[in-house]
Design an enzyme around this catalytic site. Structure first.
Site, PDB file in Angstrom:
ATOM      1  N   LYS A 124      45.700   3.427 154.495  1.00 16.37           N
ATOM      2  CA  LYS A 124      45.028   4.520 153.943  1.00 16.37           C
ATOM      3  C   LYS A 124      44.709   5.536 155.178  1.00 16.37           C
ATOM      4  O   LYS A 124      44.306   5.097 156.149  1.00 16.37           O
ATOM      5  CB  LYS A 124      43.827   3.986 153.001  1.00 16.37           C
ATOM      6  CG  LYS A 124      43.359   4.920 152.130  1.00 16.37           C
ATOM      7  CD  LYS A 124      44.145   4.734 150.617  1.00 16.37           C
ATOM      8  CE  LYS A 124      43.748   5.347 149.635  1.00 16.37           C
ATOM      9  NZ  LYS A 124      44.573   5.186 148.465  1.00 16.37           N
ATOM     10  N   ASP A 164      46.207  10.802 147.074  1.00 17.48           N
ATOM     11  CA  ASP A 164      44.956  10.089 146.755  1.00 17.48           C
ATOM     12  C   ASP A 164      44.228  11.330 146.273  1.00 17.48           C
ATOM     13  O   ASP A 164      44.598  12.407 146.191  1.00 17.48           O
ATOM     14  CB  ASP A 164      44.278   9.212 147.788  1.00 17.48           C
ATOM     15  CG  ASP A 164      43.300   8.393 146.925  1.00 17.48           C
ATOM     16  OD1 ASP A 164      43.738   7.184 146.425  1.00 17.48           O
ATOM     17  OD2 ASP A 164      41.885   8.544 147.301  1.00 17.48           O
TER      18      ASP A 164
END
Ligand code: NDP
Ligand code: 2IT
Length: 445
Positions: A124, A164
């Site tokens: 991430k 995201d």
């Protein structure tokens, strides 16, 4: 070290990362029994190696706004684990981003990606830059500056970022353009790309659709479906919008949507036409959800509140972490809620999860229920590697099959002796066993 020691040690070494501790604690608590059946894991210090990210890049991003002022933001990429495939996971652009939040997201991503059945490791990244209130030109310059650093550390066979919070098709497009320019390579280095340059059909829809497919599987275990069910959705971004679209398609009634300022409650239901309005409001005008009540005056806007106090059959949190606490969970249960399925990552606090489990309602954690997004990212990678593109029907069929498989894995590993399915336990054990076996096979690296 055993699980308790690992957690204590992580808290001591990384004291200001509560979301990371929260995510690790939940996983360790649910896999302990399975882990203890494998003494070879402890000998290899597997738990600690699984919890600590393999690599974290931290860099400064400088960019110039439309008035000529120079700004600095922080950029990060947490490459958590690549035991089963290249690092894979989204980028988040939001003022709240810090390394602890990205570590929790990267850790969760490892298990989620393992559940998808596709070969992807977990990562991430992101920045404390917020696209909110910025012009498209400013967002473009930021994305280019961000990629000027990141491009050295990613690659189609190494680490493949995607979107995201705060990163959608627009931002992925700018970052892809920058990557291509810096490296002189046209590869599948990002997913969520535009359809014209290697993106997959159904990727924008995938997280929301996937969550509803998972919900349907859960409802089926109790002989239920979505027809006529009232549904609370939080958020009004990518995940919330396509969750609402699929709920409507399957006969449910959407009562709420939200953003970080508050939520709207439409007792008549947010139908297709109203959802089109929200999509235009959010995606084209980048407006606020409060504007909904100007358009549809029978709806109410609740400033600074969450939607969980509204009576409904189902709740689909789709905004952000820890947006649903123990009190909210009690209200949901008291109002007769039968199912909670998480579109967002870790939206329910540990107290909320306990309330759901005690009430024995259907409850799916994000790492299982929202895995549809990264699954279709994996399918985008396959299409890019093969230099081909599949039809929407083909991708949707595969997405549906993957969500059914994830549900099956949760049932297999998470069914309690009384028959209640603990989807948290099921998802964690299924994901853990796959990654653990791969790590054992690859030695101490
Ligand atoms: P978007 O940026 O498209 O939308 C985010 C939504 O959540 C917006 O409505 C936003 O409101 C709201 N939100 C963001 N931060 C907060 C906050 N701190 N408090 C309250 N509301 C907030 O992001 P996505 O829809 O892509 O992501 C939503 C969730 O789904 C995240 O948890 C993400 O990690 C998760 N997820 C996303 C996937 C994807 O493919 N995109 C895949 C799997 C999970 P505002 O406009 O006010 O910021
Ligand atoms: O949390 C997630 O799974 C995502 N934001 C999607 C990641 C991806 O690589 O598609």
């Amino acid at each position: 070290m055993n699980a308790v020691q690992v957690l204590e040690d992580l808290k001591r070494r990384f004291p200001n990362e509560p979301e990371y501790h929260q995510a690790v604690e939940e996983v360790l608590a649910t896999i302990e029994e399975e882990y203890n059946k494998h003494p070879e894991f402890e000998k290899a210090n597997l738990i600690e190696r699984l919890c600590v990210p393999e690599r974290i890049y931290t860099f400064r991003v400088t960019w110039t706004d439309d008035k000529g002022n120079v700004h600095t933001n922080m950029g990060y990429r947490v490459q958590h684990n690549n035991a089963i495939g290249p690092y894979k996971g989204g980028l988040r652009f939001h003022a709240s981003v810090n390394v602890g939040i990205l570590k929790f997201l990267a850790f969760e991503q490892v298990f989620k990606n393992a559940l998808t059945t596709l070969p992807m490791g977990g990562a991430k990244g992101g920045s404390d830059f917020s696209p909110r209130g910025k012009s498209a030109a400013e967002v473009m310059r930021f994305c280019q500056a961000f990629m000027l650093e990141l491009h050295r550390n990613i690659g189609a066979d190494c680490d493949v970022p995607a979107g995201d919070i705060g990163v959608g098709g627009r931002e992925v497009g700018y970052m892809f353009g920058a990557y291509k320019k810096y490296t002189r390579e046209f590869t599948g280095v990002l997913t969520g790309k535009g359809l014209e340059f290697g993106g997959s059909l159904i990727r924008p829809e995938a997280t929301g659709y996937g969550n509803v497919y998972f919900l349907m599987e859960m409802l089926k275990t109790r002989g239920l479906d979505l027809k006529g069910k009232s549904v609370l959705i939080s958020g009004s971004g990518n995940v919330a919008q396509y969750t609402a679209e699929k709920v409507l398609k399957l006969g449910g009634k959407v009562l709420t949507l939200s953003d970080s300022d508050g939520f709207v409650y439409d007792p008549d239901g947010i139908d297709r036409e109203k959802l089109d309005y929200v999509m235009e409001l959010k995606n084209v005008y980048r407006g606020r959800i409060r504007e909904y009540v100007e358009q549809y005056p029978s709806a109410q806007y609740y400033e600074g509140q969450k939607p969980w106090g509204i009576k409904a059959d189902i709740a689909l949190p789709s905004a952000t972490q820890n947006e649903l606490n123990g009190e909210h969970a009690q209200m949901l249960v008291a109002n007769g809620c039968i199912a909670v399925s998480e579109g967002a990552n870790m939206p329910s606090t540990p107290e909320a999860v306990r309330v759901f489990h005690d009430a024995k309602i259907l409850y799916a954690p994000g790492k299982a229920a929202n895995a549809g997004g990264v699954s279709v990212s994996g399918l985008e990678m396959s299409q890019n590697s093969g230099r081909l593109s599949w039809s929407a029907e083909e991708v949707d069929r595969r997405l549906h099959e993957i969500m059914e498989n994830i549900h099956g894995a949760c049932v297999k590993y998470g069914t309690d002796p009384d028959g209640y399915v603990n989807y948290v336990k099921g998802a964690n054990i299924a994901g853990f066993m796959k990654v653990a076996k791969a790590m054992m096979a690859q030695g101490v690296i």
